[in-house]
Design a protein around this motif. Structure first.
Motif, PDB file in Angstrom:
ATOM      1  N   GLY A  28       1.758  11.369   9.454  1.00  0.00           N
ATOM      2  CA  GLY A  28       0.872  11.512  10.606  1.00  0.00           C
ATOM      3  C   GLY A  28       0.576  10.208  11.313  1.00  0.00           C
ATOM      4  N   VAL A  29       1.594   9.414  11.588  1.00  0.00           N
ATOM      5  CA  VAL A  29       1.382   8.175  12.342  1.00  0.00           C
ATOM      6  C   VAL A  29       1.300   8.552  13.823  1.00  0.00           C
ATOM      7  CG1 VAL A  29       2.279   5.889  12.934  1.00  0.00           C
ATOM      8  CG2 VAL A  29       2.518   6.764  10.602  1.00  0.00           C
ATOM      9  N   VAL A  30       0.085   8.598  14.336  1.00  0.00           N
ATOM     10  CA  VAL A  30      -0.122   9.116  15.690  1.00  0.00           C
ATOM     11  C   VAL A  30       0.443   8.185  16.759  1.00  0.00           C
ATOM     12  CG1 VAL A  30      -2.069  10.613  15.145  1.00  0.00           C
ATOM     13  CG2 VAL A  30      -2.485   8.192  15.623  1.00  0.00           C
ATOM     14  N   TYR A  31       0.629   6.915  16.426  1.00  0.00           N
ATOM     15  CA  TYR A  31       1.390   6.009  17.293  1.00  0.00           C
ATOM     16  C   TYR A  31       1.837   4.830  16.454  1.00  0.00           C
ATOM     17  CZ  TYR A  31       3.205   3.624  21.322  1.00  0.00           C
ATOM     18  OH  TYR A  31       4.061   3.031  22.207  1.00  0.00           O
ATOM     19  N   ASP A  32       3.073   4.416  16.651  1.00  0.00           N
ATOM     20  CA  ASP A  32       3.631   3.342  15.832  1.00  0.00           C
ATOM     21  C   ASP A  32       4.163   2.214  16.707  1.00  0.00           C
ATOM     22  OD1 ASP A  32       4.679   1.794  13.818  1.00  0.00           O
ATOM     23  OD2 ASP A  32       6.496   3.002  13.595  1.00  0.00           O
ATOM     24  N   THR A  33       3.425   1.113  16.734  1.00  0.00           N
ATOM     25  CA  THR A  33       3.918  -0.073  17.446  1.00  0.00           C
ATOM     26  C   THR A  33       4.883  -0.871  16.586  1.00  0.00           C
ATOM     27  OG1 THR A  33       2.200  -1.569  16.613  1.00  0.00           O
ATOM     28  CG2 THR A  33       1.665  -0.278  18.588  1.00  0.00           C
ATOM     29  N   GLY A  34       4.925  -0.565  15.285  1.00  0.00           N
ATOM     30  CA  GLY A  34       5.655  -1.377  14.329  1.00  0.00           C
ATOM     31  C   GLY A  34       4.746  -2.380  13.636  1.00  0.00           C
ATOM     32  N   GLY A  35       3.478  -2.468  14.099  1.00  0.00           N
ATOM     33  CA  GLY A  35       2.580  -3.458  13.522  1.00  0.00           C
ATOM     34  C   GLY A  35       3.036  -4.866  13.892  1.00  0.00           C
ATOM     35  N   LEU A  36       2.805  -5.820  13.013  1.00  0.00           N
ATOM     36  CA  LEU A  36       3.221  -7.199  13.297  1.00  0.00           C
ATOM     37  C   LEU A  36       4.742  -7.327  13.369  1.00  0.00           C
ATOM     38  CD1 LEU A  36       0.600  -9.196  11.235  1.00  0.00           C
ATOM     39  CD2 LEU A  36       0.847  -9.145  13.711  1.00  0.00           C
ATOM     40  N   SER A  37       5.453  -6.408  12.732  1.00  0.00           N
ATOM     41  CA  SER A  37       6.920  -6.345  12.893  1.00  0.00           C
ATOM     42  C   SER A  37       7.192  -5.486  14.133  1.00  0.00           C
ATOM     43  CB  SER A  37       7.575  -5.740  11.649  1.00  0.00           C
ATOM     44  OG  SER A  37       7.216  -6.452  10.483  1.00  0.00           O
ATOM     45  N   LEU A  38       6.737  -6.011  15.263  1.00  0.00           N
ATOM     46  CA  LEU A  38       6.633  -5.232  16.498  1.00  0.00           C
ATOM     47  C   LEU A  38       7.974  -4.658  16.939  1.00  0.00           C
ATOM     48  CD1 LEU A  38       4.281  -4.659  18.552  1.00  0.00           C
ATOM     49  CD2 LEU A  38       5.241  -6.527  19.919  1.00  0.00           C
ATOM     50  N   LYS A  39       7.948  -3.389  17.345  1.00  0.00           N
ATOM     51  CA  LYS A  39       9.157  -2.755  17.861  1.00  0.00           C
ATOM     52  C   LYS A  39       9.501  -3.340  19.241  1.00  0.00           C
ATOM     53  CE  LYS A  39       8.296   1.819  15.802  1.00  0.00           C
ATOM     54  NZ  LYS A  39       9.528   1.993  15.029  1.00  0.00           N
ATOM     55  N   THR A  43       6.291  -4.409   8.403  1.00  0.00           N
ATOM     56  CA  THR A  43       5.170  -3.505   8.697  1.00  0.00           C
ATOM     57  C   THR A  43       5.603  -2.285   9.500  1.00  0.00           C
ATOM     58  OG1 THR A  43       4.564  -4.703  10.721  1.00  0.00           O
ATOM     59  CG2 THR A  43       3.536  -5.414   8.650  1.00  0.00           C
ATOM     60  N   ASP A  44       6.856  -2.287   9.963  1.00  0.00           N
ATOM     61  CA  ASP A  44       7.376  -1.111  10.669  1.00  0.00           C
ATOM     62  C   ASP A  44       7.945  -0.078   9.698  1.00  0.00           C
ATOM     63  OD1 ASP A  44       7.895   0.430  12.913  1.00  0.00           O
ATOM     64  OD2 ASP A  44       9.873  -0.432  13.230  1.00  0.00           O
ATOM     65  N   ALA A  45       7.977  -0.409   8.416  1.00  0.00           N
ATOM     66  CA  ALA A  45       8.342   0.578   7.386  1.00  0.00           C
ATOM     67  C   ALA A  45       7.044   1.137   6.820  1.00  0.00           C
ATOM     68  CB  ALA A  45       9.198  -0.063   6.302  1.00  0.00           C
ATOM     69  N   GLU A  46       6.224   1.685   7.738  1.00  0.00           N
ATOM     70  CA  GLU A  46       4.865   2.109   7.380  1.00  0.00           C
ATOM     71  C   GLU A  46       4.764   3.563   6.944  1.00  0.00           C
ATOM     72  OE1 GLU A  46       5.272   4.403  10.782  1.00  0.00           O
ATOM     73  OE2 GLU A  46       5.962   2.359  10.467  1.00  0.00           O
ATOM     74  N   GLY A  47       5.658   4.404   7.478  1.00  0.00           N
ATOM     75  CA  GLY A  47       5.552   5.827   7.183  1.00  0.00           C
ATOM     76  C   GLY A  47       5.661   6.121   5.707  1.00  0.00           C
TER      77      GLY A  47
END
Length: 485
Positions: free
Chosen positions: A252-263, A333-337
């Motif tokens: 349920g990641v309602v929006y994913d910027t990638g975090g500090l590992s920005l997309k 941080t983009d491997a968050e799911g």
């Protein structure tokens, strides 16, 4: 969208009708010819003799459509051709501003009308959106699809209506942007659907999530100005046939910027409102099961947050302690799911489930492997369950490609300082991600569905449309209902 499936004994005269004809038809049967003038009947039969599969007869006040079943290698592919014919039909009905259509099945395939209606219903979906200019609203005039006589029973029609409502519910959630659907709003929408359908919802807030030490969900949420949620949906009818529940887990990641590992953007971040499609599908399945009063005990778990780089956001190099007690080194941080799912899978074990199935828009590797035409599946369930799931996928044409979970892939997720790393090698990323998840659900039969490809489409594709597709709802409903004695 207000569209109703209905059943009627007969179709009134001078109404728009669809006739499903047997494979190889060249002459109209009397029930399809009706009171057609000789010239009109000759026109249709000439088109059929010319092996046309979709023939339109315009009476100006109404239309007749003749759909000939196609020869396909499998029964499932024949049904899929009918769903696509439903999409073609929707285009014609929309052009004619048709409000109601009657479907008669004159073919040998008893499921033909249901499949056509399914494709038509899903094709008629339009996300309501937020447009205020009336000129920019397309609007779909179709309000009723009626299956006539032996085309289907009333029970079948009602069941299909509720299932497709579940698909559309999931589509609506996926299509909503973050400023209209944050983690709390997502949880509230799931609860509202439960109130309407009959399943119960328990929404865990930040304090409860912290008390459960869900280190993955909490870490991903650190950069967000809004708190996470963890929704527990439960459908437990009095006559449930299963002693141990089936548990569905949705990212349920309602929006994913990638975090500090920005997309990078555009092209990567601009569609990331769809990263909660797994959680949306879980809600859609629970809705359909409850509305149809399916006698199965099913639990849905949806951990939700957005993933942003702000505030005290977690960083590469951090070490997290998960709900299970395992530690994870953050490499990206983009491997968050997988961090959210790991906590939810660990939590799922408390129910001693019959089977756990998770759905997630998890990896680009799955998209590169199978495109938008299928989802990747891996797991530890036995061969019989795997065969049933793959068969269900073919029947509804939400196809799955099975990948291995060999022990070799565990090496991809090793860390020098923690039990696991959250990032593997560049190769086989969808497999190593599943191998990561496996550590949190050990000892429990489990499937992982990476739906990153088909969950959200950037270009229209027949009845799947554009945007959120609701992938997973029809598949898991089909699979679960086939478990009934």
């Amino acid at each position: 969208m207000s569209l109703t499936l209905a059943h009627a004994a007969t179709a009134p005269a001078h109404t728009t009708q669809v006739f499903l004809l047997p494979l190889g038809t060249t002459a109209l049967p009397p029930s399809a010819a009706g009171d057609l003038p000789t010239e009109a009947r000759g026109y249709v039969e000439s088109a059929l003799a010319d092996e046309q599969k979709f023939v339109t007869l315009n009476h100006f006040s109404h239309q007749h459509y003749f759909v000939v079943l196609e020869k396909k290698p499998t029964p499932a592919l024949q049904l899929e051709a009918l769903r696509k014919a439903g999409h073609q039909l929707q285009g014609l009905l929309k052009k004619e501003k048709t409000a109601e259509v009657f479907i008669q099945n004159l073919s040998e395939n008893t499921d033909a009308a249901l499949a056509l209606a399914e494709g038509l219903f899903l094709s008629a979906y339009e996300f309501a959106g937020y447009k205020t200019d009336e000129k920019s609203r397309q609007g779909a005039p179709l309000t009723r699809i009626t299956l006539v006589g032996a085309a289907a029973t009333e029970v079948q029609v009602t069941e299909l209506q509720h299932l497709l409502e579940g698909v559309l519910f999931a589509r609506d959630l996926v299509n909503a942007p973050l400023n209209k659907l944050n983690a709390q709003q997502f949880a509230d929408r799931l609860a509202e659907a439960g109130d309407a359908a009959g399943y119960t919802t328990d929404i865990l807030d930040m304090a409860k999530i912290e008390s459960l030490r869900m280190g993955g969900l909490l870490a991903v949420n650190l950069g967000s100005p809004e708190p996470p949620t963890f929704s527990i949906l439960e459908w437990k009818p009095a006559g449930a046939q299963n002693e141990k529940p089936y548990v569905l887990v949705g990212k349920g990641v309602v929006y994913d910027t990638g975090g500090l590992s920005l997309k990078p953007t555009p092209g990567s971040m601009d569609m990331m409102k769809c990263d909660m499609a797994g959680g949306a599908a879980v809600g859609g399945v629970l809705y359909a099961l409850a509305k149809n009063n399916v006698p199965l005990h099913v639990i849905g778990l949806v951990p939700a947050t957005d993933n942003r780089p702000g505030g005290l956001a977690y960083v590469p190099g951090d070490v997290l302690t998960m709900h299970s007690g395992l530690t994870v080194e953050v490499k990206n941080t983009d491997a968050e799911g997988r961090l959210l799912l790991a906590d939810a899978l660990s939590f799922a074990r408390k129910y001693h489930p019959e089977l756990v199935i998770d759905l997630a828009t998890l990896t680009g590797a799955a998209v590169r492997a199978v495109g938008t035409e299928a989802a990747a599946v891996m797991g530890t369930a036995d061969a019989d369950a795997t065969a049933q799931l793959l068969a269900a996928a073919h029947r509804v044409h939400e196809r799955l490609v099975e990948f291995p979970l060999w022990d070799d892939y565990a090496d991809h997720m090793k860390s020098d300082i923690a039990d696991l790393s959250n990032l593997g090698k560049a190769e086989a990323g969808h497999i190593s991600a599943a191998k990561f998840l496996e550590r949190f659900i050990e000892g429990t039969p489990w499937f992982h569905l990476d739906i990153a490809g088909p969950a959200y489409l950037t270009a229209p594709d027949s009845y799947r449309g554009k945007g959120g597709t609701g992938t997973g709802v029809r598949l898991l409903y089909e699979f679960l209902t086939k478990q009934l004695a």
